[in-house]
Design an enzyme around this catalytic site. Structure first.
Site, PDB file in Angstrom:
ATOM      1  CE1 TYR A  81      -4.163  -2.390   5.140  1.00 11.03           C
ATOM      2  CE2 TYR A  81      -3.262  -0.255   4.504  1.00 11.03           C
ATOM      3  CZ  TYR A  81      -3.826  -1.465   4.161  1.00 11.03           C
ATOM      4  OH  TYR A  81      -4.048  -1.762   2.834  1.00 11.03           O
ATOM      5  CB  SER A 133      -0.860  -0.004   1.272  1.00 15.43           C
ATOM      6  OG  SER A 133      -1.371   1.278   1.539  1.00 15.43           O
TER       7      SER A 133
HETATM    8  N1  LIG Z   1      -8.747  -0.972  -1.353  1.00 16.77           N
HETATM    9  C1  LIG Z   1      -7.709  -0.150  -1.201  1.00 16.77           C
HETATM   10  O1  LIG Z   1      -7.836   1.098  -1.254  1.00 16.77           O
HETATM   11  C2  LIG Z   1      -6.344  -0.717  -0.943  1.00 16.77           C
HETATM   12  C3  LIG Z   1      -5.266   0.172  -0.946  1.00 16.77           C
HETATM   13  C4  LIG Z   1      -4.001  -0.321  -0.731  1.00 16.77           C
HETATM   14  C5  LIG Z   1      -3.809  -1.661  -0.522  1.00 16.77           C
HETATM   15  N2  LIG Z   1      -4.869  -2.516  -0.508  1.00 16.77           N
HETATM   16  C6  LIG Z   1      -4.611  -3.925  -0.299  1.00 16.77           C
HETATM   17  O2  LIG Z   1      -5.138  -4.656  -1.389  1.00 16.77           O
HETATM   18  C7  LIG Z   1      -5.504  -5.968  -0.965  1.00 16.77           C
HETATM   19  C8  LIG Z   1      -6.948  -6.260  -1.379  1.00 16.77           C
HETATM   20  O3  LIG Z   1      -7.773  -5.289  -0.754  1.00 16.77           O
HETATM   21  P1  LIG Z   1      -9.311  -5.054  -1.172  1.00 16.77           P
HETATM   22  O4  LIG Z   1      -9.561  -3.624  -0.928  1.00 16.77           O
HETATM   23  O5  LIG Z   1      -9.579  -5.652  -2.499  1.00 16.77           O
HETATM   24  O6  LIG Z   1     -10.026  -5.897  -0.002  1.00 16.77           O
HETATM   25  P2  LIG Z   1     -11.435  -6.695   0.095  1.00 16.77           P
HETATM   26  O7  LIG Z   1     -12.369  -6.233  -0.970  1.00 16.77           O
HETATM   27  O8  LIG Z   1     -11.843  -6.616   1.512  1.00 16.77           O
HETATM   28  O9  LIG Z   1     -11.000  -8.217  -0.245  1.00 16.77           O
HETATM   29  C9  LIG Z   1     -10.200  -8.934   0.646  1.00 16.77           C
HETATM   30  C10 LIG Z   1     -10.055 -10.362   0.121  1.00 16.77           C
HETATM   31  O10 LIG Z   1      -9.154 -11.069   0.986  1.00 16.77           O
HETATM   32  C11 LIG Z   1      -9.779 -12.270   1.448  1.00 16.77           C
HETATM   33  N3  LIG Z   1      -9.234 -12.560   2.790  1.00 16.77           N
HETATM   34  C12 LIG Z   1      -9.306 -11.775   3.899  1.00 16.77           C
HETATM   35  N4  LIG Z   1      -8.723 -12.384   4.952  1.00 16.77           N
HETATM   36  C13 LIG Z   1      -8.249 -13.569   4.477  1.00 16.77           C
HETATM   37  C14 LIG Z   1      -7.565 -14.665   5.074  1.00 16.77           C
HETATM   38  N5  LIG Z   1      -7.237 -14.658   6.384  1.00 16.77           N
HETATM   39  N6  LIG Z   1      -7.238 -15.723   4.301  1.00 16.77           N
HETATM   40  C15 LIG Z   1      -7.570 -15.764   2.986  1.00 16.77           C
HETATM   41  N7  LIG Z   1      -8.224 -14.756   2.363  1.00 16.77           N
HETATM   42  C16 LIG Z   1      -8.571 -13.688   3.102  1.00 16.77           C
HETATM   43  C17 LIG Z   1     -11.285 -11.977   1.407  1.00 16.77           C
HETATM   44  O11 LIG Z   1     -12.090 -13.143   1.288  1.00 16.77           O
HETATM   45  P3  LIG Z   1     -12.624 -13.969   2.595  1.00 16.77           P
HETATM   46  O12 LIG Z   1     -13.188 -12.950   3.550  1.00 16.77           O
HETATM   47  O13 LIG Z   1     -13.638 -14.945   2.071  1.00 16.77           O
HETATM   48  O14 LIG Z   1     -11.426 -14.675   3.145  1.00 16.77           O
HETATM   49  C18 LIG Z   1     -11.351 -11.174   0.111  1.00 16.77           C
HETATM   50  O15 LIG Z   1     -11.337 -12.051  -1.003  1.00 16.77           O
HETATM   51  C19 LIG Z   1      -5.292  -5.994   0.559  1.00 16.77           C
HETATM   52  O16 LIG Z   1      -4.013  -6.547   0.844  1.00 16.77           O
HETATM   53  C20 LIG Z   1      -5.299  -4.518   0.920  1.00 16.77           C
HETATM   54  O17 LIG Z   1      -4.596  -4.259   2.118  1.00 16.77           O
HETATM   55  C21 LIG Z   1      -6.142  -2.073  -0.723  1.00 16.77           C
END
Ligand SMILES: NC(=O)c1ccc[n+]([C@@H]2O[C@H](COP(=O)([O-])OP(=O)(O)OC[C@H]3O[C@@H](n4cnc5c(N)ncnc54)[C@H](OP(=O)(O)O)[C@@H]3O)[C@@H](O)[C@H]2O)c1
Length: 254
Positions: A149, A136
């Site tokens: 985080y 991130s």
């Molecule tokens: N959105 C942003 O603005 C942003 C910015 C910077 C970085 N990121 C990073 O990008 C990545 C994806 O984020 P997102 O925003 O797409 O999140 P999201 O929509 O909440 O999706 C998270 C995914 O991770 C899975 N997950 C969560 N805990 C898990 C575990 N213990 N084991 C296996 N799977 C797990 C969830 O499925 P289940 O709940 O079914 O396990 C889901 O498929 C993350 O690493 C986040 O920190 C996001």
């Protein structure tokens, strides 16, 4: 016969991961998809040959090893592994709690490391492979509400940077993916305005293009990420004063 690229991605059932899966499938790749919810994985695969559901919790090392064995049975040693599963808990000063900080570390840092280390011996033996982790822009420097985080993502970035030195001599590539704000279920719960927020599909576009070029770091959206890079080189007191002013953290008490 033409080689079809094979990919294993965690956190595949929502947000950035889900958009990436759809982009990879559209590009003709085969993708093993991992998350905790079996139901969401089946819904994502929807009977498609190119999408192989492999349920696992990345915080459980044995579960990840078992999942990787399933991926290898289905696809062979994958060409690319993306440790994308992650979560976020906004914690103001009064809410900082060691249990929640540990939970974030378990998913975002150790979960990613466990995922990337599972295929490493096979990739080293084969002499090829690409390992990528989703960090991130908040990993660059401290930010309000992001003590835990930001630490998980800074740790992951350092892990990936170091790993690159150690595996490149075996012919492996390593990529750190550092997104800005992306509209997903994870950020829908943020209590503050998100500057330059983009869609998950746009994020997937930046990531897929950068991975195809085997970039060391993929950061986006460009105007926001380059601004963060500039902020990173400011002297600490100037950085602190500026971020306090921009985010209004001076007036906030949680
Ligand atoms: N959105 C942003 O603005 C942003 C910015 C910077 C970085 N990121 C990073 O990008 C990545 C994806 O984020 P997102 O925003 O797409 O999140 P999201 O929509 O909440 O999706 C998270 C995914 O991770 C899975 N997950 C969560 N805990 C898990 C575990 N213990 N084991 C296996 N799977 C797990 C969830 O499925 P289940 O709940 O079914 O396990 C889901 O498929 C993350 O690493 C986040 O920190 C996001």
């Amino acid at each position: 016969m033409e080689h079809v690229e094979t990919i294993w991605i965690t956190g595949a059932t929502s947000g950035i991961g889900q958009a990436l899966v759809e982009r990879f499938v559209a590009d003709g790749k085969r993708v093993a998809v991992t998350a905790r919810s079996r139901e969401k994985l089946e819904k994502l695969a929807n009977g498609r040959n190119a999408v192989i559901p492999v349920q696992a919790d990345v915080t459980d090392e044995e579960d990840v090893k078992r999942a990787y064995a399933e991926v290898r049975d289905a696809l062979g040693v994958p060409d690319l592994v993306i440790a994308n599963a992650g979560t976020h808990i906004n914690m103001a000063a009064s809410e900082l709690d060691a249990k929640n900080c540990r939970k974030l570390m378990e998913v975002n840092l150790f979960g990613a490391i466990t995922t990337l280390l599972a295929p490493l011996p096979d990739m080293l033996a084969r002499g090829s492979g690409h390992l990528a982790g989703v960090g991130s822009l908040s990993s660059y420097r401290g930010l309000p509400l992001a003590a835990a985080y930001g630490a998980t993502k800074a740790g992951l970035n350092n892990f990936l940077q170091s790993l690159r030195f150690d595996v490149e001599t075996y012919g492996l590539s390593v990529t750190a993916i550092n997104p800005g704000f992306v509209k997903t279920p994870l950020t829908d719960r943020n209590p503050y305005p998100m500057p330059m927020v983009i869609s998950a599909e746009r994020a997937a576009g930046y990531i897929a293009d950068g991975l195809a070029r085997r970039k060391m770091e993929i950061h986006f959206p460009p105007l926001f990420s380059w601004s963060c890079k500039l902020l990173r080189i400011l002297p600490y007191p100037v950085y602190h004063a500026l971020v306090r002013r921009i985010t209004g953290s001076r007036n906030r008490r949680g």
